[in-house]
Write an enzyme that holds these catalytic residues in place. Structure first.
Site, PDB file in Angstrom:
ATOM      1  CB  SER A  43      74.096  32.026  60.804  1.00 39.73           C
ATOM      2  OG  SER A  43      75.100  31.305  60.116  1.00 39.73           O
ATOM      3  CG  HIS A 246      78.155  34.662  59.897  1.00 36.55           C
ATOM      4  ND1 HIS A 246      78.980  34.108  60.859  1.00 36.55           N
ATOM      5  CD2 HIS A 246      77.175  33.745  59.660  1.00 36.55           C
ATOM      6  CE1 HIS A 246      78.517  32.912  61.196  1.00 36.55           C
ATOM      7  NE2 HIS A 246      77.423  32.671  60.483  1.00 36.55           N
TER       8      HIS A 246
END
Length: 265
Positions: A43, A246
């Site tokens: 990711s 993230h």
């Protein structure tokens, strides 16, 4: 007639000087190097946190560092099989097929999910201090004992499929600033031990990358001062379930992209 050898020599010298001068003064006539770039990984390569995403199911964003770098450098070709949630086995089984002997550049972030990134973050965010500590210690143990072999196998698979490519392994940033962060944030202690786990992962990844003849790009310095709890964070907190912890679009553009630029220029 006696002067013909001299005339020929002068003519040859003029031709050589013209060619050399032309090459120096008109660099635009030279052919640019071919760059066939493939971005592998999890990711942190696919661009989770940056959005918007394609329809692949892998949460790929054009705001991730890989497409940004490909656009800025006008690469010859660009393939983007990186996929949110990927572990090392996914790279080997589902991503390296995008490589070939004509691939000249490969980038990758991988290993965090093998070490249980999502579970550790969930435990620390919502669990007790002791459960967080246990989860972090388990992840650190995995990173130092089991993960090195998995990374070695992954890098070997990449080398096998793309023997002529330069391999650049990008690390993960520290996710947190450890100062005051409000009533509902993780404690400073939890944030500190999570950052320490990130350091362990970076050390292991850098060592295995070096052993594979790859270049390690350390992203931690670029995110310093921009973790969760910073006044200008480039890491998402729990504002999005999938995107939590993230980088946001700024994190990819101002954190990951400069880290990649630093080792490619």
């Amino acid at each position: 007639m006696p002067h013909r050898p001299l005339a020929r020599a002068l003519a040859a010298l003029v031709a050589v000087l013209t060619a050399v001068t032309g090459a120096v003064l008109v660099p635009g006539t030279a052919h640019a190097a071919t760059v066939n770039y493939v971005a592998l990984g999890d990711s942190y390569s696919s661009g989770v946190g940056a959005g918007p995403y394609d329809l692949s199911g892998c949460l790929r964003s054009q705001k991730s560092y890989a497409p940004l770098w490909a656009t800025a450098n006008a690469v010859t070709s660009f393939r983007f099989p990186a996929c949110g949630g990927a572990v090392t086995a996914d790279v080997i089984n589902a991503q390296v097929g995008s490589l070939s002997s004509t691939t000249t550049l490969v980038t990758i972030t991988i290993g965090g999910n093998d070490a249980g990134f999502a579970d550790v973050m969930t435990t620390c965010r919502f669990g007790s201090t002791s459960s967080c500590t246990n989860a972090v210690n388990t992840a650190k143990s995995f990173a130092t004992t089991t993960l090195p072999g998995r990374l070695d196998a992954t890098y070997a698979a990449i080398r096998n499929r793309a023997p002529n490519a330069r391999l650049i392994v990008l690390g993960y940033p520290r996710l947190f600033e450890t100062g005051s962060c409000g009533w509902f944030a993780m404690s400073s202690y939890k944030r500190t031990i999570l950052n320490e786990a990130a350091d362990v992962l970076a050390t292991v990844t850098a060592a295995r990358a070096a052993a594979a003849g790859a270049t390690f790009a350390d992203t931690r310095p670029y995110f310093a001062g921009h973790g969760v709890c910073a006044s200008d964070p480039w890491i998402r907190d729990v504002t999005g379930v999938i995107e939590a912890y993230h980088p946001d679009a700024d994190g990819y553009r101002h954190g990951y992209l400069p880290a990649l630029n630093a080792v490619t220029r």
